[in-house]
Design an enzyme around this catalytic site. Sequence first.
Site, PDB file in Angstrom:
ATOM      1  N   LEU A 194       0.876  -1.134  -0.101  1.00  0.00           N
ATOM      2  CA  LEU A 194      -0.115  -0.230   0.152  1.00  0.00           C
ATOM      3  C   LEU A 194       0.914   1.263  -0.014  1.00  0.00           C
ATOM      4  O   LEU A 194       2.127   1.334   0.674  1.00  0.00           O
ATOM      5  CB  LEU A 194      -0.833  -0.009   1.251  1.00  0.00           C
ATOM      6  CG  LEU A 194      -2.136  -1.098   1.199  1.00  0.00           C
ATOM      7  CD1 LEU A 194      -2.578  -0.854   2.695  1.00  0.00           C
ATOM      8  CD2 LEU A 194      -3.102  -1.003   0.233  1.00  0.00           C
ATOM      9  N   ASP A 195       0.400   2.231  -0.705  1.00  0.00           N
ATOM     10  CA  ASP A 195       1.362   3.620  -0.554  1.00  0.00           C
ATOM     11  C   ASP A 195       1.311   4.037   0.786  1.00  0.00           C
ATOM     12  O   ASP A 195       0.373   3.668   1.816  1.00  0.00           O
ATOM     13  CB  ASP A 195       0.652   4.503  -1.429  1.00  0.00           C
ATOM     14  CG  ASP A 195       0.214   4.241  -2.765  1.00  0.00           C
ATOM     15  OD1 ASP A 195       1.308   3.451  -3.444  1.00  0.00           O
ATOM     16  OD2 ASP A 195      -0.307   4.854  -3.694  1.00  0.00           O
ATOM     17  N   LYS A 196       2.331   4.687   0.929  1.00  0.00           N
ATOM     18  CA  LYS A 196       2.593   5.297   2.223  1.00  0.00           C
ATOM     19  C   LYS A 196       1.393   6.046   2.897  1.00  0.00           C
ATOM     20  O   LYS A 196       0.999   6.027   3.955  1.00  0.00           O
ATOM     21  CB  LYS A 196       3.941   6.615   2.198  1.00  0.00           C
ATOM     22  CG  LYS A 196       4.052   7.194   3.394  1.00  0.00           C
ATOM     23  CD  LYS A 196       5.100   8.162   3.217  1.00  0.00           C
ATOM     24  CE  LYS A 196       5.343   9.255   4.630  1.00  0.00           C
ATOM     25  NZ  LYS A 196       6.220  10.295   4.297  1.00  0.00           N
ATOM     26  N   HIS A 247      -0.479   2.806  -7.965  1.00  0.00           N
ATOM     27  CA  HIS A 247      -1.177   4.179  -8.166  1.00  0.00           C
ATOM     28  C   HIS A 247      -2.526   3.926  -9.296  1.00  0.00           C
ATOM     29  O   HIS A 247      -2.961   5.162  -9.468  1.00  0.00           O
ATOM     30  CB  HIS A 247      -0.453   5.309  -8.266  1.00  0.00           C
ATOM     31  CG  HIS A 247       0.783   5.681  -7.454  1.00  0.00           C
ATOM     32  ND1 HIS A 247       1.526   6.451  -7.631  1.00  0.00           N
ATOM     33  CD2 HIS A 247       1.006   4.926  -6.242  1.00  0.00           C
ATOM     34  CE1 HIS A 247       2.423   6.941  -6.741  1.00  0.00           C
ATOM     35  NE2 HIS A 247       2.130   5.917  -5.841  1.00  0.00           N
TER      36      HIS A 247
END
Length: 243
Positions: A65-67, A163
């Site tokens: 998962l993105d930050k 993304h």
Amino acid sequence: MTSRLPFGPDDLPARVLHRDGEMLVIDKPAGVPVHAGPKGGANLEAMFETLRFGLPRNPALAHRLDKDTSGCLVLGRHRKALAKLGKLFSQGRVDKTYWAVTRGAPSNDAGLIDAPLAKRSPTRGWWMAVDPAGLPSSTEWRVLARGAGLAFVQFRPLTGRTHQIRVHAAHVGMPLLGDPIYGAEAAGGAVLHLHARSLTIPISNNRPSVEVSAPLPPHMAATFTAMGWDETIPLEPMGAITI
């Protein structure tokens, strides 16, 4: 390692949403990278020792998962489980649902974004763009509520590109609130409003799929409240709720 984050190893066990012999699902906080980047730094993976729960090795990331994305994050508890989970994710067999707040939304209540994605820069592998020559990428979306120039949107990515939701949402004119890369968020503005709400994981052939959901993070719950959405009211399975 963790002093720069408002979150430490001892906080992690309380964020476990699901635990069995093969995997853990944890509620990832927003603002915490899942692993160290090229420059190192504090990250979630460095805290996994507190999630052994009696096993000799730390669990490992089954996906990313993105930050700044919060919510359901899956960890494999041993090598065999990690290989099984990796196969499920790569084959698209894990059903993923995300909740987001967008700036504006199409007039329709639901739709499918089918737009190939490719790296926008060869030196920045995470920076993606819609490109006819890119990899096939599809995302289902549904507006759940509208208010104050914002929309509460449910996304279901059918593919797993980097993304993907952020790029697709911006592509159709509803950039995510708090996205300075694909949206138009000013520096120091709103925090990214993207939450991995739920997962359905067919981890076993002999048992029902594991279904897990994560509660909204505080910053998104506050935005929903400001929009007039009551979290205690169940969402309708189809259509949109207009505020």
